[in-house]
Design an enzyme around this catalytic site. Sequence first.
Site, mmCIF file in Angstrom:
data_model
loop_
_atom_site.group_PDB
_atom_site.id
_atom_site.type_symbol
_atom_site.label_atom_id
_atom_site.label_comp_id
_atom_site.label_asym_id
_atom_site.label_seq_id
_atom_site.Cartn_x
_atom_site.Cartn_y
_atom_site.Cartn_z
ATOM 1 C CG HIS A 1 -11.946 -2.834 -5.598
ATOM 2 N ND1 HIS A 1 -11.829 -4.184 -5.829
ATOM 3 C CD2 HIS A 1 -13.087 -2.458 -6.221
ATOM 4 C CE1 HIS A 1 -12.852 -4.608 -6.548
ATOM 5 N NE2 HIS A 1 -13.640 -3.567 -6.794
ATOM 6 C CG HIS B 1 -14.202 -0.697 -11.113
ATOM 7 N ND1 HIS B 1 -13.893 -1.764 -11.920
ATOM 8 C CD2 HIS B 1 -14.596 -1.217 -9.920
ATOM 9 C CE1 HIS B 1 -14.091 -2.896 -11.245
ATOM 10 N NE2 HIS B 1 -14.518 -2.588 -10.033
ATOM 11 C CG HIS C 1 -14.257 -7.766 -9.130
ATOM 12 N ND1 HIS C 1 -13.040 -7.251 -9.529
ATOM 13 C CD2 HIS C 1 -15.071 -6.694 -8.915
ATOM 14 C CE1 HIS C 1 -13.121 -5.925 -9.562
ATOM 15 N NE2 HIS C 1 -14.336 -5.562 -9.193
ATOM 16 C CD GLU D 1 -19.791 -6.755 -5.878
ATOM 17 O OE1 GLU D 1 -20.227 -5.605 -5.725
ATOM 18 O OE2 GLU D 1 -19.190 -7.120 -6.915
ATOM 19 C CG ASP E 1 -17.661 1.267 -9.772
ATOM 20 O OD1 ASP E 1 -17.019 1.349 -10.834
ATOM 21 O OD2 ASP E 1 -17.878 0.175 -9.200
#
Length: 342
Positions: A26, A28, A206, A209, A288
């Site tokens: 995972h 980005h 996703h 979250e 990220d």
Amino acid sequence: MTFKDREPLGEERLHAIRALPKTELHLHFEGAAPPDFIRGLAKEKHVDISRIFNPDGSYAYRDFVHFLSVYEAATSVLKTPEDYARLCAAVLEESAEQGVIYAETFLSPDFCGGGDVAAWREYLHAIRETAEAAEKTHGITLRGIITCIRHFGPEQAKTAARCAAETKDDWLVGFGMAGDENKGKQRDFAYSFDMAREAGLHLTSHAGEWRGPQEVREAVEDLGVARIGHGVRAIGDLAVVDMLAEREITLEVCPGSNVFLGVFPSLDKHPIDALRDRGVRVTVSTDDPPFFHTTMPDEYENLAKTFRWDEEVFTDINRTAMQAAFCDDATRDAILKRLERP
């Protein structure tokens, strides 16, 4: 026994854990861009995006929604396939230095060519060519997952799915959805996921979250995904947790990101350990990393300190990640051999 009953690890063990070979599912692509890289590119292009940086040079944002706008502002200076090739080189060099040997990264045709298939092919070629060079130079294997952007809406998602379907190969292996989870429903994007599935792409989304357990269930039942990005709020409903375990759905968990954004107040309150104990397939990623001030070694060390996970736990988590990876079997087997500790 809770994690607090386990024996704490000493500094030597923590050092060994940081040094383990790592897999990441995972990540980005633009979100992994070092701030210095984006700032330098903006200067080259004479674009003023100084507002998105703190005085110390890091990315500046207030909350998750503002983070999305800062992310898109940073991405705005990436204009050409060459820019993305340079980004790929920077990201993979950094990941390899941190011990990552396999990664899957989210790419969006909305950012790479504006959704035009012909333009997207040029971006994809530049990224893949750079990734293959980095594999030879740094020993890190990268695969791509096209994502639609949830807050861009279901119609725009079809454009991303079309790009995915028309460029699917042994490098571009998956389709997923990122963006603002509070916009719309998972099922709103079923057409795009069906298109990707029919093209032979593996699926992830996703979910869980920001919204609760029902969002996770809907991603599984309405979109038919094999993996969930985050999924951690499933812990609020043990029936959903057990469904994930029974259906062998893998969670792409990003603990540092979740804590940084306030999804959970601290790492010891994070449910990754409880989910794993309940039989859910969990993996560890950074999401990220420069935005959330984390790295894969930091994630490993923090989890080891908090939950007292030893080397065998992390080796098992990496095996789980490769079993859930969207790559071909030959790549999977090669990476699994590299994960075995001597």
